[in-house]
Design a protein around this motif. Structure first.
Motif, PDB file in Angstrom:
ATOM      1  N   SER A 125       0.967  -1.023  -0.105  1.00  0.00           N
ATOM      2  CA  SER A 125       0.429   0.054  -0.211  1.00  0.00           C
ATOM      3  C   SER A 125       0.440   1.173   0.147  1.00  0.00           C
ATOM      4  N   LEU A 126       2.313   1.198   0.678  1.00  0.00           N
ATOM      5  CA  LEU A 126       3.269   2.439   0.985  1.00  0.00           C
ATOM      6  C   LEU A 126       2.949   3.107  -0.784  1.00  0.00           C
ATOM      7  N   MET A 127       3.971   1.397  -1.796  1.00  0.00           N
ATOM      8  CA  MET A 127       4.708   2.039  -2.639  1.00  0.00           C
ATOM      9  C   MET A 127       2.945   2.414  -3.500  1.00  0.00           C
ATOM     10  N   SER A 128       2.169   2.121  -3.285  1.00  0.00           N
ATOM     11  CA  SER A 128       1.087   2.318  -4.526  1.00  0.00           C
ATOM     12  C   SER A 128       0.737   3.604  -4.125  1.00  0.00           C
ATOM     13  N   LEU A 129       0.822   4.349  -2.620  1.00  0.00           N
ATOM     14  CA  LEU A 129       0.787   5.862  -2.219  1.00  0.00           C
ATOM     15  C   LEU A 129       1.997   6.532  -3.328  1.00  0.00           C
ATOM     16  N   LYS A 130       2.882   5.306  -2.937  1.00  0.00           N
ATOM     17  CA  LYS A 130       3.659   6.550  -3.359  1.00  0.00           C
ATOM     18  C   LYS A 130       4.019   7.138  -4.894  1.00  0.00           C
ATOM     19  N   GLU A 131       3.510   6.149  -6.116  1.00  0.00           N
ATOM     20  CA  GLU A 131       3.941   6.393  -6.878  1.00  0.00           C
ATOM     21  C   GLU A 131       2.184   7.188  -7.432  1.00  0.00           C
ATOM     22  N   LEU A 132       1.567   7.469  -6.950  1.00  0.00           N
ATOM     23  CA  LEU A 132      -0.166   7.710  -6.532  1.00  0.00           C
ATOM     24  C   LEU A 132       0.361   9.400  -6.445  1.00  0.00           C
ATOM     25  N   HIS A 133       1.125   9.753  -5.481  1.00  0.00           N
ATOM     26  CA  HIS A 133       1.179  10.761  -5.398  1.00  0.00           C
ATOM     27  C   HIS A 133       2.419  11.666  -6.434  1.00  0.00           C
ATOM     28  N   SER A 134       3.037  10.560  -6.844  1.00  0.00           N
ATOM     29  CA  SER A 134       3.809  10.987  -7.908  1.00  0.00           C
ATOM     30  C   SER A 134       3.106  11.623  -9.201  1.00  0.00           C
ATOM     31  N   SER A 135       2.431  10.333  -9.608  1.00  0.00           N
ATOM     32  CA  SER A 135       2.007  10.812 -10.922  1.00  0.00           C
ATOM     33  C   SER A 135       0.306  12.061 -10.502  1.00  0.00           C
ATOM     34  N   ALA A 136       0.259  12.070  -9.645  1.00  0.00           N
ATOM     35  CA  ALA A 136      -0.124  13.892  -9.382  1.00  0.00           C
ATOM     36  C   ALA A 136      -0.100  14.696  -9.567  1.00  0.00           C
ATOM     37  N   GLN A 137       1.678  14.489  -9.458  1.00  0.00           N
ATOM     38  CA  GLN A 137       1.997  15.730  -9.407  1.00  0.00           C
ATOM     39  C   GLN A 137       2.072  15.889 -10.843  1.00  0.00           C
ATOM     40  N   ALA A 138       2.195  14.754 -12.452  1.00  0.00           N
ATOM     41  CA  ALA A 138       2.049  15.364 -12.929  1.00  0.00           C
ATOM     42  C   ALA A 138       1.653  15.211 -13.493  1.00  0.00           C
ATOM     43  N   ALA A 139       0.092  15.059 -13.283  1.00  0.00           N
ATOM     44  CA  ALA A 139      -1.293  15.624 -13.346  1.00  0.00           C
ATOM     45  C   ALA A 139      -1.725  17.092 -13.044  1.00  0.00           C
ATOM     46  N   MET A 140      -1.424  17.219 -11.997  1.00  0.00           N
ATOM     47  CA  MET A 140      -1.781  18.808 -11.793  1.00  0.00           C
ATOM     48  C   MET A 140      -0.308  19.719 -12.444  1.00  0.00           C
ATOM     49  N   ARG A 141       0.434  19.382 -12.976  1.00  0.00           N
ATOM     50  CA  ARG A 141       1.284  19.824 -13.642  1.00  0.00           C
ATOM     51  C   ARG A 141       1.065  20.803 -15.213  1.00  0.00           C
ATOM     52  N   ARG A 142      -0.124  19.224 -15.784  1.00  0.00           N
ATOM     53  CA  ARG A 142      -0.818  19.117 -16.659  1.00  0.00           C
ATOM     54  C   ARG A 142      -2.032  19.772 -17.278  1.00  0.00           C
ATOM     55  N   ARG A 143      -3.054  19.585 -15.475  1.00  0.00           N
ATOM     56  CA  ARG A 143      -4.050  20.020 -15.202  1.00  0.00           C
ATOM     57  C   ARG A 143      -5.198  18.757 -15.835  1.00  0.00           C
ATOM     58  N   ASP A 144      -4.639  17.838 -15.799  1.00  0.00           N
ATOM     59  CA  ASP A 144      -5.548  16.442 -16.275  1.00  0.00           C
ATOM     60  C   ASP A 144      -6.374  16.391 -15.572  1.00  0.00           C
ATOM     61  N   GLU A 145      -7.851  16.712 -15.225  1.00  0.00           N
ATOM     62  CA  GLU A 145      -9.083  16.289 -14.596  1.00  0.00           C
ATOM     63  C   GLU A 145      -8.871  15.106 -14.680  1.00  0.00           C
ATOM     64  N   ALA A 146      -8.720  13.868 -16.020  1.00  0.00           N
ATOM     65  CA  ALA A 146      -9.819  12.299 -15.303  1.00  0.00           C
ATOM     66  C   ALA A 146      -8.009  11.704 -14.624  1.00  0.00           C
ATOM     67  N   GLU A 147      -6.992  12.224 -14.908  1.00  0.00           N
ATOM     68  CA  GLU A 147      -5.809  11.852 -14.146  1.00  0.00           C
ATOM     69  C   GLU A 147      -6.127  12.324 -12.988  1.00  0.00           C
ATOM     70  N   LEU A 148      -6.551  13.473 -12.495  1.00  0.00           N
ATOM     71  CA  LEU A 148      -6.603  13.464 -11.263  1.00  0.00           C
ATOM     72  C   LEU A 148      -7.859  12.713  -9.943  1.00  0.00           C
TER      73      LEU A 148
END
Length: 292
Positions: A125-148
């Motif tokens: 679960s910790l590894m999954s959360l780490k990956e999710l928080h990483s992907s959220a950063q990229a999604a926010m920079r792109r303002r990707d609503e679906a990814e968020l």
């Protein structure tokens, strides 16, 4: 935190008819289910680590911090190293072979298996959360609503998986507290089981709280946040993350991204520390299995 007092069995001066027993005779006049003297280095260390964790779990950090959670996991790993050392003491083999102690030792074997399964899931679960928080950063920079939107749903799903571990852990605690213990060995094993549950529950709950940006409102190495920052973080942690991200500009976006980076790092560090606990639990179970 409930603490269970233990006593060291001493020789009964009236049981030996010889008024001047030899040193050899004294050394064998010990109750079969008693631990070696508490002053023994291994026993002293074990009790010290138990006491430290009891203090740690009785004073939860408010708010939860990654340093506090990491401290709990590190101390728990140290406790099980001490128990593993205790299991290798020559007298411990004899003590656990006695009927009064072996029953509870077998119960601990089963509980350790549950602990190992729980920490295996927790690490994933910790590894999954780490990956999710990483992907959220990229999604926010792109303002990707679906990814968020996917980030929010996936994070909550992972958090629920962690919370499902709590009833299993608490059942171990209830079993330990309700067990009839008739030996010093059993008391020590019971305390280790109870403390392991208490620390694990606090850590697992703390991770769920801190995995959302809401959990970053005041700590994780960034110092205290002012009221405006707390309000911004609360907005980002809200259900409609996709709608909120549209309103973010400049400093607000930068601060939220900084928190996501820090949170990703925290999940990685806690995953590393929890791996030590996971391996320590395996080692403890293997050692106990070998003794039995």
């Amino acid at each position: 935190m409930v603490s269970y007092p233990r006593s060291v069995s001493l020789p009964n001066s009236n049981s030996n008819p010889n008024p001047n027993p030899t040193t050899h005779e004294k050394s064998h006049h010990v109750r079969s289910t008693s631990l070696p003297c508490r002053s023994h280095p291994t026993i002293s260390q074990l009790h010290h680590h138990l006491h430290s964790l009891q203090i740690w779990s009785s004073k939860p950090s408010e708010p939860t911090t990654s340093a506090w959670l990491s401290q709990g996991l590190t101390s728990l790993n140290t406790l099980h190293h001490s128990l593993d050392d205790l299991l290798h003491l020559p007298r411990f083999d004899d003590l656990l072979s006695k009927r009064k102690s072996s029953g509870w030792a077998h119960n601990l074997l089963e509980d350790l298996l549950l602990f190992i399964d729980a920490y295996g899931t927790f690490r994933s679960s910790l590894m999954s959360l780490k990956e999710l928080h990483s992907s959220a950063q990229a999604a926010m920079r792109r303002r990707d609503e679906a990814e968020l939107g996917f980030y929010v749903k996936s994070r909550k799903k992972t958090e629920r998986e962690v919370l499902k571990l709590l009833p299993v852990l608490r059942s171990i605690r209830r079993r330990a507290l309700n067990a009839v213990i008739a030996s010093d060995v059993g008391e020590v094993l019971r305390e280790v089981a109870v403390v392991t549950v208490d620390v694990s529950v606090l850590v697992f709950e703390g991770i769920v709280t801190s995995s959302s940006l809401m959990g970053l409102k005041a700590r994780f190495g960034l110092g205290l946040c002012d009221k405006r920052e707390i309000r911004e973080v609360r907005e980002v942690a809200a259900e409609d993350l996709r709608g909120v991200v549209k309103k973010m500009e400049g400093d607000v976006m930068r601060r939220v991204l900084e928190r996501l980076v820090v949170l990703e790092d925290c999940m990685g560090e806690l995953e590393r520390v929890s791996e030590g606990v996971f391996r320590g639990l395996i080692n403890t179970r293997v050692s106990l299995l070998n003794v039995l």
